[in-house]
Design a protein around this motif. Sequence first.
Motif, mmCIF file in Angstrom:
data_model
loop_
_atom_site.group_PDB
_atom_site.id
_atom_site.type_symbol
_atom_site.label_atom_id
_atom_site.label_comp_id
_atom_site.label_asym_id
_atom_site.label_seq_id
_atom_site.Cartn_x
_atom_site.Cartn_y
_atom_site.Cartn_z
ATOM 1 N N SER A 4 -28.544 24.325 -32.770
ATOM 2 C CA SER A 4 -29.122 25.359 -31.908
ATOM 3 C C SER A 4 -28.066 25.988 -31.004
ATOM 4 C CB SER A 4 -30.249 24.767 -31.063
ATOM 5 O OG SER A 4 -29.765 23.751 -30.202
ATOM 6 N N ILE A 5 -27.109 25.173 -30.561
ATOM 7 C CA ILE A 5 -26.040 25.710 -29.716
ATOM 8 C C ILE A 5 -25.127 26.624 -30.525
ATOM 9 C CG2 ILE A 5 -23.998 25.105 -28.360
ATOM 10 C CD1 ILE A 5 -25.394 22.573 -27.483
ATOM 11 N N ILE A 6 -24.805 26.209 -31.734
ATOM 12 C CA ILE A 6 -23.961 27.037 -32.610
ATOM 13 C C ILE A 6 -24.652 28.371 -32.905
ATOM 14 C CG2 ILE A 6 -22.953 27.215 -34.905
ATOM 15 C CD1 ILE A 6 -22.525 24.193 -34.843
ATOM 16 N N THR A 10 -23.164 31.974 -31.854
ATOM 17 C CA THR A 10 -22.927 32.975 -32.901
ATOM 18 C C THR A 10 -23.639 34.282 -32.563
ATOM 19 O OG1 THR A 10 -22.733 31.245 -34.583
ATOM 20 C CG2 THR A 10 -23.173 33.488 -35.348
ATOM 21 N N LEU A 11 -24.887 34.162 -32.128
ATOM 22 C CA LEU A 11 -25.645 35.360 -31.762
ATOM 23 C C LEU A 11 -25.005 36.073 -30.574
ATOM 24 C CD1 LEU A 11 -28.206 36.986 -32.449
ATOM 25 C CD2 LEU A 11 -29.412 35.620 -30.731
ATOM 26 N N GLU A 12 -24.503 35.297 -29.624
ATOM 27 C CA GLU A 12 -23.840 35.884 -28.454
ATOM 28 C C GLU A 12 -22.613 36.689 -28.862
ATOM 29 O OE1 GLU A 12 -21.993 34.510 -24.117
ATOM 30 O OE2 GLU A 12 -22.580 33.015 -25.606
ATOM 31 N N SER A 13 -21.804 36.136 -29.776
ATOM 32 C CA SER A 13 -20.584 36.825 -30.202
ATOM 33 C C SER A 13 -20.898 38.129 -30.927
ATOM 34 C CB SER A 13 -19.753 35.912 -31.110
ATOM 35 O OG SER A 13 -20.430 35.662 -32.338
ATOM 36 N N ILE A 14 -22.071 38.201 -31.542
ATOM 37 C CA ILE A 14 -22.471 39.402 -32.262
ATOM 38 C C ILE A 14 -23.069 40.449 -31.326
ATOM 39 C CG2 ILE A 14 -24.067 40.312 -34.008
ATOM 40 C CD1 ILE A 14 -23.836 37.611 -35.439
ATOM 41 N N ASP A 71 -33.827 29.796 -21.179
ATOM 42 C CA ASP A 71 -33.053 28.824 -21.956
ATOM 43 C C ASP A 71 -31.569 29.003 -21.631
ATOM 44 O OD1 ASP A 71 -31.725 27.304 -23.898
ATOM 45 O OD2 ASP A 71 -33.254 27.718 -25.429
ATOM 46 N N ASP A 72 -30.943 27.956 -21.122
ATOM 47 C CA ASP A 72 -29.539 28.051 -20.718
ATOM 48 C C ASP A 72 -28.619 28.451 -21.865
ATOM 49 O OD1 ASP A 72 -30.125 27.438 -18.121
ATOM 50 O OD2 ASP A 72 -29.620 25.304 -18.295
ATOM 51 N N LYS A 73 -29.002 28.138 -23.097
ATOM 52 C CA LYS A 73 -28.144 28.500 -24.236
ATOM 53 C C LYS A 73 -28.103 30.020 -24.427
ATOM 54 C CE LYS A 73 -30.244 26.105 -27.463
ATOM 55 N NZ LYS A 73 -31.343 25.540 -26.658
ATOM 56 N N TYR A 74 -29.105 30.703 -23.892
ATOM 57 C CA TYR A 74 -29.209 32.149 -24.095
ATOM 58 C C TYR A 74 -29.102 32.901 -22.769
ATOM 59 C CZ TYR A 74 -30.729 31.022 -28.826
ATOM 60 O OH TYR A 74 -30.779 30.557 -30.117
ATOM 61 N N LYS A 75 -28.210 32.422 -21.904
ATOM 62 C CA LYS A 75 -28.022 33.089 -20.620
ATOM 63 C C LYS A 75 -27.586 34.545 -20.798
ATOM 64 C CE LYS A 75 -26.926 29.125 -17.662
ATOM 65 N NZ LYS A 75 -25.883 28.468 -16.813
ATOM 66 N N PHE A 76 -26.881 34.812 -21.876
ATOM 67 C CA PHE A 76 -26.412 36.183 -22.120
ATOM 68 C C PHE A 76 -27.579 37.138 -22.345
ATOM 69 C CE2 PHE A 76 -26.669 34.058 -26.198
ATOM 70 C CZ PHE A 76 -27.142 35.013 -27.086
ATOM 71 N N VAL A 77 -28.680 36.631 -22.892
ATOM 72 C CA VAL A 77 -29.885 37.460 -23.069
ATOM 73 C C VAL A 77 -30.524 37.750 -21.713
ATOM 74 C CG1 VAL A 77 -32.204 37.553 -24.060
ATOM 75 C CG2 VAL A 77 -30.308 36.625 -25.398
ATOM 76 N N LYS A 78 -30.577 36.733 -20.844
ATOM 77 C CA LYS A 78 -31.132 36.914 -19.501
ATOM 78 C C LYS A 78 -30.288 37.916 -18.717
ATOM 79 C CE LYS A 78 -33.816 35.701 -15.961
ATOM 80 N NZ LYS A 78 -33.215 36.450 -14.843
#
Length: 245
Positions: A4-6, A10-14, A71-78
């Motif tokens: 899930s972290i990977i 990956t989504l963040e880099s895209i 979700d801390d893994k998706y802070k970039f979305v927030k």
Amino acid sequence: PNRSIIEAKTLESILVPAFDRYYSMYKLLTVLPGSPTEFSGDKLGATGYESKAKNYHQQNRNVIHWEWLSDDKYKFVKTFSDNIEEISRLRKNPKLSALNNGATVTLPVVTENGRFNEKLQSFLRYDDNGSVVIALCDLAGANQSYDKQMARTDTKTSSETGSLYDRIVLCPPGSNTKQGLKHGMKAGTVFKSTRKGDNSVYKIATMVKDGKEYYYLKREDAQGRELPITIKPEDLNTLVLYKDR
């Protein structure tokens, strides 16, 4: 790291490079006439490929992951969602009510040497409530990433950056048209910037050149000294000014 972290990394880099461009586009849509067209999930940066779908033609109908906002893994979305919301709040500002239903007047922009600046688009918006807004949209560098835009430095001439103007002339050379003046653009009209930390004053002024009168926009500090007009990276390619009532 687990899967899930990977996936999140990956989504963040895209998405992050695309976010940078979306900020500039969304702010431009916010100051233009009409309502910005948004699809479900746009404010979360959804692409339609965040989860599997049986029919690839219907990827855009996937579930919107609202849970990513916490979700801390998706802070970039927030972060992206918060930034878009901040841009949206421009239309909620009573001083900028002209952005919601105001009339629009295009303002031809030329530099003092008499040349049209094709990379800078400017227009005036006004409404019956007394709101008058000038938007200066710098199209140079709009397709660059945020990092590159933030690394850009203002220089001495507009030809070097496309974003620094000593004065912005609001009527074309040889034209007697005083566009927008009857709607609050008379000489001496004061505007202020929505940019945080910009306490300078923007004024409509006149000058005579080659026997012709030009109306132009200038910027002054608290002591009345003229400053160059800059469109900075934090402006997201669009500087928004409002009439000081």
